[in-house]
Design an enzyme around this catalytic site. Structure first.
Site, PDB file in Angstrom:
ATOM      1  N   THR A  13       0.816  -1.214   0.000  1.00 31.73           N
ATOM      2  CA  THR A  13       0.000   0.000   0.000  1.00 31.73           C
ATOM      3  C   THR A  13       0.856   1.272   0.000  1.00 31.73           C
ATOM      4  O   THR A  13       0.334   2.356  -0.220  1.00 31.73           O
ATOM      5  CB  THR A  13      -0.916   0.023   1.244  1.00 31.73           C
ATOM      6  OG1 THR A  13      -0.096  -0.195   2.396  1.00 31.73           O
ATOM      7  CG2 THR A  13      -1.977  -1.060   1.165  1.00 31.73           C
ATOM      8  N   CYS A 158      19.094   4.093  -3.084  1.00 32.49           N
ATOM      9  CA  CYS A 158      18.844   4.659  -4.415  1.00 32.49           C
ATOM     10  C   CYS A 158      19.946   5.616  -4.880  1.00 32.49           C
ATOM     11  O   CYS A 158      20.257   5.678  -6.063  1.00 32.49           O
ATOM     12  CB  CYS A 158      17.490   5.357  -4.436  1.00 32.49           C
ATOM     13  SG  CYS A 158      17.204   6.417  -3.027  1.00 32.49           S
ATOM     14  N   GLN A 184      19.104  15.055  -4.877  1.00 31.58           N
ATOM     15  CA  GLN A 184      18.135  13.969  -4.784  1.00 31.58           C
ATOM     16  C   GLN A 184      16.677  14.432  -4.774  1.00 31.58           C
ATOM     17  O   GLN A 184      16.311  15.391  -4.097  1.00 31.58           O
ATOM     18  CB  GLN A 184      18.425  13.133  -3.531  1.00 31.58           C
ATOM     19  CG  GLN A 184      19.847  12.575  -3.539  1.00 31.58           C
ATOM     20  CD  GLN A 184      20.099  11.488  -2.521  1.00 31.58           C
ATOM     21  OE1 GLN A 184      21.252  11.186  -2.239  1.00 31.58           O
ATOM     22  NE2 GLN A 184      19.071  10.888  -1.977  1.00 31.58           N
ATOM     23  N   LYS A 213      25.449   5.980   3.874  1.00 32.78           N
ATOM     24  CA  LYS A 213      25.075   4.917   2.934  1.00 32.78           C
ATOM     25  C   LYS A 213      25.782   5.120   1.595  1.00 32.78           C
ATOM     26  O   LYS A 213      26.258   4.177   0.977  1.00 32.78           O
ATOM     27  CB  LYS A 213      23.561   4.915   2.687  1.00 32.78           C
ATOM     28  CG  LYS A 213      22.748   4.472   3.882  1.00 32.78           C
ATOM     29  CD  LYS A 213      21.260   4.580   3.565  1.00 32.78           C
ATOM     30  CE  LYS A 213      20.423   4.445   4.816  1.00 32.78           C
ATOM     31  NZ  LYS A 213      19.035   4.874   4.620  1.00 32.78           N
ATOM     32  N   ARG A 244      18.876  17.501  -0.870  1.00 26.84           N
ATOM     33  CA  ARG A 244      17.496  17.339  -1.363  1.00 26.84           C
ATOM     34  C   ARG A 244      17.146  18.547  -2.226  1.00 26.84           C
ATOM     35  O   ARG A 244      17.320  19.695  -1.793  1.00 26.84           O
ATOM     36  CB  ARG A 244      16.540  17.242  -0.171  1.00 26.84           C
ATOM     37  CG  ARG A 244      15.128  16.898  -0.568  1.00 26.84           C
ATOM     38  CD  ARG A 244      14.946  15.459  -0.979  1.00 26.84           C
ATOM     39  NE  ARG A 244      15.023  14.539   0.154  1.00 26.84           N
ATOM     40  CZ  ARG A 244      15.180  13.222   0.017  1.00 26.84           C
ATOM     41  NH1 ARG A 244      15.290  12.671  -1.172  1.00 26.84           N
ATOM     42  NH2 ARG A 244      15.252  12.451   1.079  1.00 26.84           N
ATOM     43  N   HIS A 251      17.720  11.118  -9.232  1.00 30.93           N
ATOM     44  CA  HIS A 251      18.869  11.566  -8.435  1.00 30.93           C
ATOM     45  C   HIS A 251      20.031  11.840  -9.402  1.00 30.93           C
ATOM     46  O   HIS A 251      20.444  10.949 -10.158  1.00 30.93           O
ATOM     47  CB  HIS A 251      19.307  10.477  -7.447  1.00 30.93           C
ATOM     48  CG  HIS A 251      18.334  10.232  -6.326  1.00 30.93           C
ATOM     49  ND1 HIS A 251      17.258  11.047  -6.054  1.00 30.93           N
ATOM     50  CD2 HIS A 251      18.310   9.264  -5.371  1.00 30.93           C
ATOM     51  CE1 HIS A 251      16.610  10.576  -4.997  1.00 30.93           C
ATOM     52  NE2 HIS A 251      17.222   9.499  -4.564  1.00 30.93           N
ATOM     53  N   THR A 337      13.158   5.960  -8.050  1.00 26.78           N
ATOM     54  CA  THR A 337      12.141   4.987  -7.630  1.00 26.78           C
ATOM     55  C   THR A 337      12.022   3.836  -8.630  1.00 26.78           C
ATOM     56  O   THR A 337      11.423   2.828  -8.315  1.00 26.78           O
ATOM     57  CB  THR A 337      10.746   5.632  -7.416  1.00 26.78           C
ATOM     58  OG1 THR A 337      10.300   6.166  -8.652  1.00 26.78           O
ATOM     59  CG2 THR A 337      10.790   6.706  -6.366  1.00 26.78           C
TER      60      THR A 337
HETATM   61  N1  LIG Z   1      10.273   6.075  -1.218  1.00 26.25           N
HETATM   62  C1  LIG Z   1      11.412   5.721  -1.807  1.00 26.25           C
HETATM   63  O1  LIG Z   1      11.764   6.207  -2.898  1.00 26.25           O
HETATM   64  C2  LIG Z   1      12.297   4.692  -1.188  1.00 26.25           C
HETATM   65  C3  LIG Z   1      13.503   4.425  -1.818  1.00 26.25           C
HETATM   66  C4  LIG Z   1      14.307   3.432  -1.300  1.00 26.25           C
HETATM   67  C5  LIG Z   1      13.926   2.750  -0.176  1.00 26.25           C
HETATM   68  N2  LIG Z   1      12.746   3.037   0.453  1.00 26.25           N
HETATM   69  C6  LIG Z   1      12.395   2.216   1.611  1.00 26.25           C
HETATM   70  O2  LIG Z   1      11.266   1.405   1.271  1.00 26.25           O
HETATM   71  C7  LIG Z   1      10.459   1.191   2.425  1.00 26.25           C
HETATM   72  C8  LIG Z   1       9.035   1.663   2.133  1.00 26.25           C
HETATM   73  O3  LIG Z   1       9.078   3.053   1.819  1.00 26.25           O
HETATM   74  P1  LIG Z   1       7.809   3.823   1.290  1.00 26.25           P
HETATM   75  O4  LIG Z   1       8.261   5.168   0.890  1.00 26.25           O
HETATM   76  O5  LIG Z   1       7.057   2.991   0.314  1.00 26.25           O
HETATM   77  O6  LIG Z   1       6.942   3.927   2.658  1.00 26.25           O
HETATM   78  P2  LIG Z   1       5.385   4.243   2.841  1.00 26.25           P
HETATM   79  O7  LIG Z   1       4.813   4.873   1.635  1.00 26.25           O
HETATM   80  O8  LIG Z   1       5.250   4.911   4.143  1.00 26.25           O
HETATM   81  O9  LIG Z   1       4.730   2.761   2.952  1.00 26.25           O
HETATM   82  C9  LIG Z   1       5.003   1.953   4.045  1.00 26.25           C
HETATM   83  C10 LIG Z   1       4.376   0.590   3.890  1.00 26.25           C
HETATM   84  O10 LIG Z   1       4.701  -0.171   5.052  1.00 26.25           O
HETATM   85  C11 LIG Z   1       3.489  -0.651   5.635  1.00 26.25           C
HETATM   86  N3  LIG Z   1       3.626  -0.763   7.084  1.00 26.25           N
HETATM   87  C12 LIG Z   1       3.835   0.232   7.977  1.00 26.25           C
HETATM   88  N4  LIG Z   1       3.873  -0.286   9.233  1.00 26.25           N
HETATM   89  C13 LIG Z   1       3.689  -1.611   9.110  1.00 26.25           C
HETATM   90  C14 LIG Z   1       3.614  -2.682  10.028  1.00 26.25           C
HETATM   91  N5  LIG Z   1       3.750  -2.502  11.336  1.00 26.25           N
HETATM   92  N6  LIG Z   1       3.414  -3.934   9.552  1.00 26.25           N
HETATM   93  C15 LIG Z   1       3.284  -4.136   8.217  1.00 26.25           C
HETATM   94  N7  LIG Z   1       3.341  -3.171   7.291  1.00 26.25           N
HETATM   95  C16 LIG Z   1       3.548  -1.923   7.733  1.00 26.25           C
HETATM   96  C17 LIG Z   1       2.434   0.357   5.248  1.00 26.25           C
HETATM   97  O11 LIG Z   1       1.161  -0.234   5.381  1.00 26.25           O
HETATM   98  P3  LIG Z   1      -0.152   0.669   5.707  1.00 26.25           P
HETATM   99  O12 LIG Z   1      -0.512   1.328   4.411  1.00 26.25           O
HETATM  100  O13 LIG Z   1      -1.149  -0.344   6.148  1.00 26.25           O
HETATM  101  O14 LIG Z   1       0.234   1.632   6.777  1.00 26.25           O
HETATM  102  C18 LIG Z   1       2.845   0.621   3.802  1.00 26.25           C
HETATM  103  O15 LIG Z   1       2.415  -0.427   2.971  1.00 26.25           O
HETATM  104  C19 LIG Z   1      11.139   1.928   3.574  1.00 26.25           C
HETATM  105  O16 LIG Z   1      11.984   1.013   4.262  1.00 26.25           O
HETATM  106  C20 LIG Z   1      11.968   2.990   2.852  1.00 26.25           C
HETATM  107  O17 LIG Z   1      13.070   3.377   3.622  1.00 26.25           O
HETATM  108  C21 LIG Z   1      11.917   3.997  -0.037  1.00 26.25           C
END
Ligand SMILES: NC(=O)c1ccc[n+]([C@@H]2O[C@H](COP(=O)([O-])OP(=O)(O)OC[C@H]3O[C@@H](n4cnc5c(N)ncnc54)[C@H](OP(=O)(O)O)[C@@H]3O)[C@@H](O)[C@H]2O)c1
Length: 361
Positions: A13, A158, A184, A213, A244, A251, A337
């Site tokens: 989600t 990334c 970024q 990192k 940023r 990036h 992404t």
């Molecule tokens: N955004 C980027 O470009 C990017 C790039 C590299 C890495 N990342 C990494 O990828 C990961 C996700 O990032 P995001 O930006 O997609 O985050 P996000 O939009 O906040 O989404 C977080 C996801 O984790 C779920 N979640 C939160 N708490 C949870 C729990 N206790 N148990 C199970 N699921 C849970 C959420 O579910 P609900 O919807 O139910 O809350 C949602 O599906 C992070 O570790 C981030 O550091 C992100």
């Protein structure tokens, strides 16, 4: 009946999860059959749970709208119905580590977008064109986790994918000192301009944890497989500043580099142009045909114009010239992404399947 491998998206989600859903729509090898998230989303259809927070410009694929979101903590229930899992959750690091290991122990391959396992010695952190041989460490991990089929593989941060490919192509000349500034996009923080209006007309000279990192992860990518897992490389010495900037995606890195043996400009351009990795040799579905594209125009690559090169999976470079302090300087760009997150993870899964690490259950 479909012969595609059944994929589950844990964290489906969220922003990266949505990218996985979009990228796997009509994928030739994988189809999304399960989506899991927090208990808050569990029980709703995917369409209901993401209502008002679909962040992509493309519409939600029809075939996932009616999938009922599962509770990610019910590991056996989620794992039962899938052949592999893509994981992108926002939780505490130790909770993510435990969750991913629990999935792997069910015999399920986990391809993770999270940083939690990037330094676990027997977990491969892979850019498929650069260090596919690190997959060998999976045998050690399976032994530790007590499974013959499950494992975790992760993608790196990334930011590094904007400059590591260009340096890797020049490995024969042994890069020794590298200075990088990254510019970024806000999607790297999981944001759009709607939910982060403070970024319009603004630059923030700090991204928590990003410089560490950006300096350390390349050394693990260039590390070697030993009996004690992956041991990082000592060189090059890398120093970074991560900034940023007000762009949605992409990036850009400004790089200065010195080498043990200085290449000529022609040698560098030739190596960039001809660089091919395992994904290109295997013809993987998401592999860019041309991994590194060099622009002769002095005002390229530009984030907005060039981030989508090769469907966001290619890297572009430009402005290569000799420097007064270092041997050379140049700029390079990647889509954070796509290549840097979900697309990079899908490419890892394709490599794992092609190399026999992922089978139907
Ligand atoms: N955004 C980027 O470009 C990017 C790039 C590299 C890495 N990342 C990494 O990828 C990961 C996700 O990032 P995001 O930006 O997609 O985050 P996000 O939009 O906040 O989404 C977080 C996801 O984790 C779920 N979640 C939160 N708490 C949870 C729990 N206790 N148990 C199970 N699921 C849970 C959420 O579910 P609900 O919807 O139910 O809350 C949602 O599906 C992070 O570790 C981030 O550091 C992100």
């Amino acid at each position: 009946m479909s012969t595609k491998l059944k994929a589950g998206i844990v964290g489906g989600t969220g922003m990266v999860g949505q990218r996985f859903i979009a990228l796997l729509d009509n994928h030739p090898w994988f189809e999304v059959t399960a989506i899991a998230a927090s208990a808050h989303s569990a029980g709703k259809t995917y369409e209901e749970s993401v209502q008002g927070r679909w962040k992509l410009s493309t519409p939600m694929p029809e075939n996932v709208k009616h999938i009922r979101v599962q509770d990610a903590s019910k590991v056996n229930e989620v794992a039962e119905g899938v052949d592999l899992i893509f994981c992108a959750v926002d939780m505490k690091k130790d909770e993510i580590k435990a969750l991913e290991e629990a999935y792997a122990r069910t015999g399920t391959p986990v391809i993770s977008n999270n940083s939690a396992h990037r330094w676990t010695p027997d977990v491969p952190m892979v850019i498929p064109e650069i260090n596919p041989e690190h997959l060998e460490v999976i045998a050690q991990q399976r032994k530790r986790l007590g499974t013959s089929t499950g494992f975790i593989a992760v993608k790196p941060n990334c930011s590094i994918q904007s400059y590591i490919p260009a340096l890797h192509a020049l490995q024969a000349f042994k890069p020794s000192k590298v200075v990088v500034t990254t510019y970024q996009a806000i999607s790297g923080a999981g944001k759009t301009f709607t939910d982060w209006p403070e970024m319009i007309d603004n630059v923030i000279p700090f991204i928590g944890g990003e410089e560490e990192k950006s300096e350390q992860e390349p050394l693990r990518i260039w590390g070697s497989v030993t009996d004690a897992g992956i041991v990082k490389s000592e060189l090059p010495i890398i120093t970074t500043q991560c900034i940023r900037v007000p762009v949605a995606d992409g990036h850009l890195a400004a790089v200065f580099a010195s080498f043990e043996q200085k290449p000529s400009k022609e040698e560098i351009l030739n190596l960039w142009k001809n660089f091919k990795g395992r994904p290109q040799e295997l013809g993987l579905p998401s592999a860019p045909k041309q991994f590194i594209t060099y622009f002769e125009e002095e005002n390229r690559p530009q984030t907005k114009l060039d981030r989508d090169i090769e469907n966001g999976m290619g890297v572009s470079a430009g402005r290569l010239r000799e420097d007064t302090l270092y041997d050379y300087k140049f700029v390079s760009l990647s889509h954070n992404t796509l290549r840097g997150a979900a697309g990079g993870a899908v490419l890892i899964a394709e490599l794992l399947k092609a190399e026999g690490y992922i089978q139907p259950k």
